[in-house]
Write an enzyme that holds these catalytic residues in place. Structure first.
Site, short mmCIF file in Angstrom:
data_model
loop_
_atom_site.label_atom_id
_atom_site.label_comp_id
_atom_site.label_asym_id
_atom_site.label_seq_id
_atom_site.Cartn_x
_atom_site.Cartn_y
_atom_site.Cartn_z
N ARG A 92 1.19 -0.96 0.52
CA ARG A 92 -0.05 -0.19 -0.23
C ARG A 92 0.75 1.56 -0.11
O ARG A 92 0.56 2.16 0.70
CB ARG A 92 -0.93 -0.13 1.41
CG ARG A 92 -0.10 -0.15 2.83
CD ARG A 92 -1.10 0.74 4.06
NE ARG A 92 -0.73 0.51 4.73
CZ ARG A 92 -0.85 0.72 6.15
NH1 ARG A 92 -1.88 1.65 6.46
NH2 ARG A 92 -0.43 0.28 6.97
N LYS A 112 1.82 6.83 1.29
CA LYS A 112 0.86 5.04 1.69
C LYS A 112 -0.18 5.71 2.05
O LYS A 112 -0.75 6.56 2.32
CB LYS A 112 1.88 5.50 3.36
CG LYS A 112 1.35 3.93 4.19
CD LYS A 112 2.43 4.63 5.57
CE LYS A 112 2.08 3.14 6.73
NZ LYS A 112 2.91 3.35 7.45
N ASP A 124 -6.40 -3.69 0.32
CA ASP A 124 -7.02 -2.94 -0.20
C ASP A 124 -5.76 -1.70 -0.76
O ASP A 124 -6.46 -1.29 -1.51
CB ASP A 124 -8.19 -2.31 0.17
CG ASP A 124 -7.78 -1.47 1.58
OD1 ASP A 124 -6.43 -1.76 2.13
OD2 ASP A 124 -8.46 -1.64 2.25
N GLY A 125 -4.83 -1.75 -0.11
CA GLY A 125 -3.92 -0.87 -0.86
C GLY A 125 -4.40 0.51 0.28
O GLY A 125 -3.46 1.55 -0.68
N ASP A 251 11.34 -5.83 8.11
CA ASP A 251 11.01 -5.83 6.98
C ASP A 251 10.64 -3.94 7.51
O ASP A 251 10.46 -3.45 6.34
CB ASP A 251 8.94 -6.09 6.01
CG ASP A 251 8.29 -6.34 7.32
OD1 ASP A 251 8.92 -7.01 8.11
OD2 ASP A 251 7.57 -5.80 7.30
N ASN A 252 10.21 -3.87 8.84
CA ASN A 252 10.79 -2.32 9.55
C ASN A 252 11.30 -2.62 9.99
O ASN A 252 11.66 -0.98 10.61
CB ASN A 252 9.21 -2.30 10.52
CG ASN A 252 7.89 -3.34 10.02
OD1 ASN A 252 7.40 -2.47 8.42
ND2 ASN A 252 7.27 -3.12 10.38
P1 AMP Z 1 3.03 -3.39 7.33
O1 AMP Z 1 1.84 -3.97 8.96
O2 AMP Z 1 3.12 -1.20 7.36
O3 AMP Z 1 4.69 -2.51 8.20
O4 AMP Z 1 3.02 -4.16 6.96
C1 AMP Z 1 3.57 -5.63 6.36
C2 AMP Z 1 2.81 -5.32 5.31
O5 AMP Z 1 1.70 -6.01 4.53
C3 AMP Z 1 3.43 -5.05 3.65
O6 AMP Z 1 4.04 -5.62 3.01
C4 AMP Z 1 2.85 -3.79 3.97
O7 AMP Z 1 3.20 -2.87 2.34
C5 AMP Z 1 1.34 -5.02 3.27
N1 AMP Z 1 -0.03 -4.38 3.64
C6 AMP Z 1 -0.20 -3.40 5.46
N2 AMP Z 1 -1.55 -2.83 5.07
C7 AMP Z 1 -2.14 -3.35 3.75
C8 AMP Z 1 -3.20 -2.69 2.80
N3 AMP Z 1 -4.17 -2.52 3.39
N4 AMP Z 1 -3.26 -3.34 1.60
C9 AMP Z 1 -2.15 -3.98 1.07
N5 AMP Z 1 -1.28 -4.24 1.69
C10 AMP Z 1 -1.03 -3.70 3.00
MG MG Z 2 6.25 -2.06 7.52
#
Ligand code: AMP
Ligand code: MG
Length: 505
Positions: A92, A112, A124-125, A251-252
């Site tokens: 996203r 984002k 849903d991105g 990844d963070n």
């Molecule tokens: P995060 O928890 O933000 O570090 O995200 C972990 C993974 O989930 C990453 O690959 C994000 O791009 C993906 N992600 C998080 N929220 C969404 C969303 N609403 N739609 C698509 N991918 C998501």
């Molecule tokens: Mg992340």
């Protein structure tokens, strides 16, 4: 509207084909500017001074991309709560380009919440307004505290709803980062790609973030060491202000050494190494006190990805990487102790005698924990005590005399340093120590109840005033302002007990 021109120089898109998927943002039906950081836009030399709110909303919703933007979704993998997820990537988010800022630093500009990408999986991105404003508040608070962090440039409400546990107003955040290269980016190409690809990514990252290592021998081993050094410094700073990242998945973790991905993060209230707020961190893997160990664990994953570059023979590569990883705790400890000395109002550890100061710091923290004392207030009021005003500090402790033996040791230490200064002919005015301490022990942090209050008003009532007031207050965290006293108060204990944070998905 005519597209604007940003002074883009998009090196990731240009130099690393095959490391991302080109992807356009989805249009926003009714974009409305919610937040814009004009000073940051100027720092980035974006030339937006003459744009009104509608113009900015069109640009930062993605509806009217700047000329020569090359929107891409970056590929990455990652260990999430210890488990390898081979395929994450920008689900996203979109990197729209890079600019060189006024200080000559290369900065990513990324959206984002701008819609689906080839990495979205079932998501849903999109993003909801509340979590994007949360990222603004906490990221800007970190930046103002002097802690390396991604920054928030803009938030635009998209005019559509996103569906989570209930319908919520949707928004896109524009994030500015040293880069978005993560430990997980290396893991992705180590798992799916070739050694040559990992090498190209490493050399790109070295050139961008560690240019001093570019031409040396064994550069990939030195690279690992330099990344570890930056992480040690960063996590020590988190510990000094009671910041809990909440989701330290690989990844963070940014190779630029910035705090990135403000999801379920929170500031600790009363001191407790086990403090956890994230609803999904049931086992406390990412608890406050575990952060240094997790940083090392994450670095081990980076080391694994880099092994084939470190030495041709695997056994040898493992030995060399292990040396770096084994040095991490000592490196972290040095950064931690340096900061603790400053917080205690003492000279840097080299002159202070390491063991004694470390014990002083540890014993102080043990006292805070045993008495459930607010971390931020205790440090701040220790500065008052440095000027002889002990009462405000003592009032934080149920048992007023609990502090006495520790205070006597601390005062003796301070007096010893003052005597050394006097002997060297350097005057030590009575308030100098207190002033120094107030420069490193914040009066204000982004307290959870205030953040929640601001997000609720914005989400439920469309009222941005509490968000703006809090954001303005957090810009000067070391400056005491009596009119903002409410912001410096701890949350009610009952609030903190039940408070949970959520990944902003
Ligand atoms: P995060 O928890 O933000 O570090 O995200 C972990 C993974 O989930 C990453 O690959 C994000 O791009 C993906 N992600 C998080 N929220 C969404 C969303 N609403 N739609 C698509 N991918 C998501
Ligand atoms: Mg992340």
């Amino acid at each position: 509207m005519e597209p604007v021109r940003f002074p883009f120089d998009n090196s990731y898109a240009r130099d690393l084909p095959g490391f991302y998927a080109p992807c356009e943002p989805e249009p926003a039906p009714a974009p409305r500017l919610v937040h814009f950081n004009h000073a940051l836009a100027e720092e980035l030399q974006l030339g937006l001074a003459d744009h009104d709110a509608d113009g900015l909303a069109a640009i930062f919703s993605g509806n009217c991309l700047p000329m020569e933007a090359t929107p891409i979704a970056q590929a990455y993998a990652g260990h999430q709560f210890g488990q390898f997820s081979p395929q994450l990537g920008d689900g996203r988010a979109l990197l729209i380009g890079e600019v060189i800022d006024r200080l000559g630093r290369r900065r990513d500009i990324a959206f984002k919440g701008s819609g689906r990408t080839p990495f979205s999986r079932r998501g849903d991105g999109k993003a909801a307004l509340g979590p994007m404003l949360r990222e603004v508040l906490i990221g800007e608070a970190m930046n103002a505290l002097g802690i390396s962090s991604t920054r928030a440039l803009a938030v635009v409400a998209t005019g559509e709803q996103v569906y989570r546990d209930r319908p919520l107003p949707g928004a896109t955040l524009t994030r500015v980062a040293g880069s978005h290269i993560r430990v997980g980016t290396f893991e992705y190409f180590a798992a799916h790609g070739t050694v040559d690809q990992v090498g190209r990514l490493a050399d790109y990252t070295i050139a961008r973030h560690y240019p001093e290592l570019q031409d040396g021998e064994c550069r990939h081993l030195h690279f690992l060491r330099a990344v570890a050094e930056r992480q040690a410094a960063l996590v020590a700073q988190w510990m000094h202000v009671g910041f809990i990242h909440g989701v330290m998945n690989t990844d963070n973790m940014s190779l630029a050494g910035e705090t990135i991905d403000y999801g379920p993060c929170a500031f600790m209230e009363s001191y407790d190494p086990k403090a956890v707020f994230s609803s999904i961190d049931e086992l406390g893997r990412y608890a406050y006190g575990r952060q240094p160990r997790i940083a090392r664990w994450n670095l081990a994953r980076l080391a694994e990805a880099l092994l084939p570059l470190i030495a041709p023979e695997q056994q040898r590569a493992v030995e060399l990487a292990t040396e770096v990883l084994d040095a991490f705790p000592g490196c972290y400890e040095r950064h931690w102790l340096d900061g603790m000395c400053a917080k205690l109002g003492l000279e840097p550890q080299a002159r202070a005698g390491e063991g004694e100061v470390a014990a002083l710091a540890e014993d102080w923290l043990a006292l805070l924990q045993a008495n459930r004392v607010d971390f931020t207030l205790a440090w701040r009021r220790l500065a008052d005590a440095a000027e002889g005003h002990d009462a405000p500090l003592r009032s934080l402790f149920g048992e007023h005399r609990a502090l006495d033996p520790w205070m006597a040791r601390w005062r003796a230490r301070c007096a010893g340093e003052d005597a050394q200064c006097a002997a060297a002919g350097v005057p030590a005015p009575a308030d100098a120590r207190a002033r120094r301490m107030r420069g490193v022990n914040p009066w204000l942090i982004a307290r959870n109840h205030l953040v929640e209050e601001a997000l609720e008003a914005a989400t439920d009532d469309g009222d941005l005033a509490p968000f703006e007031q809090l954001l303005a207050a957090l810009a000067l965290p070391y400056q005491e302002r009596p009119e903002l006293a409410r912001f410096a108060e701890p949350a009610p204990a009952a609030f903190t007990r039940s408070f949970r944070t959520f990944c902003g998905t």
